[in-house]
Design a protein around this motif. Structure first.
Motif, short mmCIF file in Angstrom:
data_model
loop_
_atom_site.label_atom_id
_atom_site.label_comp_id
_atom_site.label_asym_id
_atom_site.label_seq_id
_atom_site.Cartn_x
_atom_site.Cartn_y
_atom_site.Cartn_z
N THR A 169 55.07 28.90 -8.00
CA THR A 169 56.13 29.80 -8.45
C THR A 169 57.35 28.98 -8.85
OG1 THR A 169 55.36 31.52 -6.92
CG2 THR A 169 57.59 31.76 -7.82
N PRO A 170 57.79 29.06 -10.10
CA PRO A 170 58.88 28.20 -10.56
C PRO A 170 60.11 28.18 -9.66
CG PRO A 170 57.89 29.30 -12.42
CD PRO A 170 57.24 29.89 -11.20
N ASN A 171 60.50 29.35 -9.12
CA ASN A 171 61.68 29.41 -8.26
C ASN A 171 61.49 28.70 -6.92
OD1 ASN A 171 63.57 30.70 -9.84
ND2 ASN A 171 62.89 32.75 -9.28
N VAL A 188 60.87 37.55 -10.02
CA VAL A 188 60.28 36.26 -9.71
C VAL A 188 59.07 36.07 -10.61
CG1 VAL A 188 59.19 34.84 -7.95
CG2 VAL A 188 61.08 36.35 -7.32
N LEU A 189 59.14 35.07 -11.50
CA LEU A 189 58.07 34.84 -12.45
C LEU A 189 56.98 33.97 -11.86
CD1 LEU A 189 60.09 34.03 -15.70
CD2 LEU A 189 59.27 36.24 -14.93
N ASP A 190 55.73 34.25 -12.21
CA ASP A 190 54.66 33.32 -11.88
C ASP A 190 54.67 32.22 -12.93
OD1 ASP A 190 52.44 33.91 -14.04
OD2 ASP A 190 53.19 35.85 -13.37
N PHE A 191 53.97 31.14 -12.65
CA PHE A 191 54.03 29.95 -13.51
C PHE A 191 53.55 30.26 -14.93
CE2 PHE A 191 53.15 25.85 -15.26
CZ PHE A 191 54.02 24.97 -14.63
N PHE A 243 65.09 25.58 -19.66
CA PHE A 243 64.94 26.88 -20.31
C PHE A 243 65.05 28.01 -19.29
CE2 PHE A 243 61.81 30.29 -20.98
CZ PHE A 243 62.39 30.94 -22.06
N LEU A 244 64.34 27.89 -18.17
CA LEU A 244 64.36 28.96 -17.16
C LEU A 244 65.76 29.17 -16.61
CD1 LEU A 244 61.06 28.24 -15.16
CD2 LEU A 244 61.43 29.88 -17.01
N LEU A 245 66.49 28.09 -16.41
CA LEU A 245 67.86 28.20 -15.90
C LEU A 245 68.78 28.81 -16.94
CD1 LEU A 245 69.90 27.57 -13.64
CD2 LEU A 245 70.23 25.32 -14.70
N ASN A 246 68.71 28.33 -18.17
CA ASN A 246 69.59 28.81 -19.24
C ASN A 246 69.36 30.28 -19.57
OD1 ASN A 246 70.75 26.28 -19.45
ND2 ASN A 246 69.40 25.63 -21.12
N GLU A 247 68.12 30.73 -19.41
CA GLU A 247 67.78 32.12 -19.72
C GLU A 247 67.87 33.03 -18.48
OE1 GLU A 247 67.16 33.36 -22.79
OE2 GLU A 247 67.69 31.34 -23.51
N ALA A 248 68.39 32.47 -17.38
CA ALA A 248 68.60 33.23 -16.13
C ALA A 248 67.30 33.71 -15.50
CB ALA A 248 69.54 34.41 -16.39
N TYR A 249 66.21 33.02 -15.78
CA TYR A 249 64.96 33.32 -15.09
C TYR A 249 64.90 32.58 -13.76
CZ TYR A 249 63.28 35.34 -19.47
OH TYR A 249 63.14 36.10 -20.59
N SER A 250 65.80 31.62 -13.59
CA SER A 250 65.85 30.83 -12.36
C SER A 250 67.30 30.47 -12.09
CB SER A 250 65.01 29.55 -12.51
OG SER A 250 65.12 28.75 -11.37
N SER A 251 67.62 30.29 -10.81
CA SER A 251 69.00 29.95 -10.45
C SER A 251 69.18 28.45 -10.21
CB SER A 251 69.41 30.71 -9.18
OG SER A 251 68.52 30.40 -8.11
N LEU A 252 68.07 27.70 -10.19
CA LEU A 252 68.13 26.26 -9.95
C LEU A 252 67.25 25.52 -10.93
CD1 LEU A 252 67.82 26.23 -6.04
CD2 LEU A 252 69.90 25.84 -7.37
N ASN A 253 67.57 24.26 -11.16
CA ASN A 253 66.76 23.40 -12.02
C ASN A 253 66.29 22.20 -11.20
OD1 ASN A 253 65.60 21.67 -13.84
ND2 ASN A 253 67.31 21.65 -15.27
N PRO A 254 65.07 22.25 -10.65
CA PRO A 254 64.58 21.16 -9.80
C PRO A 254 64.34 19.87 -10.57
CG PRO A 254 62.82 22.71 -10.26
CD PRO A 254 64.08 23.33 -10.79
#
Length: 281
Positions: A74-76, A28-31, A115-126
């Motif tokens: 937190t982005p997620n 889980v990445l911080d902002f 970017f976060l979704l495409n790089e698998a850092y996040s599972s959703l794109n709000p």
């Protein structure tokens, strides 16, 4: 007190090689970490420095808003509702920002979360469901022939700065170059033999821009007055022999506009560029 060195030491591993922070895709990445990963990606893609800084400013604004509202940064944990019903409405109703400004921040949100979704850092794109606001098309005024004559006559061409400003305005008008391209112009970019300039434009795309005989003679005269400056290859310099900045050029042209009493039109490098486009059209 001695002045500190303006260098940040990098962390080195046991064998002495510089190492980067390793980010696991399931972490889980911080902002701030997520933002720096995004910014680094923009650099890898060779985005223009101003574009990268624009994204950084927009994302800082988003994070600051979420913090003030007591919402998660937190982005997620950022949701579409937070972006749409909190952030965008706040910009429109409380801050009363223009649709153009709001759209810029929406674009940064979309690029960031994509970017976060495409790089698998996040599972959703709000930001996926965010839509750009409708904007009114504004008519950009151009200089009249009389206004151009007044502007080009305003600088004192008996001074280095005055002649330099005169040449800059002529070049803007004749080539349609952007102000960023003007300040980035190097001596070796001028191709005297075929009367053209190699311009590095947006997206690091190169193009050749022709200029006419009269412009060639005027530019040669300026280069002669400029002289050789050790270690400096930028064409347009200040009185202190340092490269002019975008802001320098904007302010100088504004000053000449006031001196020439130009009214009814914005006196800026972009107006020269738009006038060039209208003349060609």
């Amino acid at each position: 007190m001695a002045r500190r060195k303006n260098v940040v030491k990098t962390h080195e591993d046991s064998v002495g090689a510089t190492t980067a922070v390793s980010i696991q895709t399931n972490q889980v990445l911080d902002f701030d970490t997520a933002m720096e990963l995004f910014i680094n990606e923009q650099k890898i893609l060779h985005r223009a420095p101003r574009t990268i800084e624009w994204h950084r400013e927009n994302l800082h604004t988003l994070r600051a808003f979420l913090e003030r509202q007591g919402l998660s940064t937190t982005p997620n944990q950022i949701t579409t509702k937070m972006l749409k019903e909190n952030y965008i409405l706040h910009m429109l109703e409380t801050l009363q920002l223009s649709p153009v400004t709001v759209n810029g921040r929406i674009r940064s949100c979309k690029a960031f979360f994509d970017f976060l979704l495409n790089e698998a850092y996040s599972s959703l794109n709000p930001a996926k469901q965010l839509s750009l606001l409708k904007t009114k098309k504004t008519v950009i005024e151009t200089f009249s022939r009389d206004q151009l004559n007044l502007l080009l006559s305003a600088p004192d061409k008996n001074t280095f700065t005055g002649f330099r400003d005169h040449v800059i305005m002529l070049l803007l008008l004749e080539t349609g170059m952007r102000v960023s391209e003007i300040v980035g112009l190097k001596l070796q970019d001028i191709r005297w033999a075929d009367s053209s300039i190699l311009v590095l434009g947006k997206g690091n795309k190169e193009r050749l821009v022709p200029f006419q005989r009269k412009m060639k003679a005027t530019l040669r005269k300026y280069i002669s007055i400029r002289g050789d400056v050790e270690g400096e290859d930028k064409v347009f310099l200040t009185i202190d022999n340092i490269p002019m900045s975008t802001r320098n050029v904007q302010e100088r042209i504004q000053d000449h506009g006031k001196l020439a009493n130009i009214q009814g039109v914005r006196v800026s490098p972009h107006t020269f560029r738009h006038t060039f486009a209208m003349v060609l059209g």
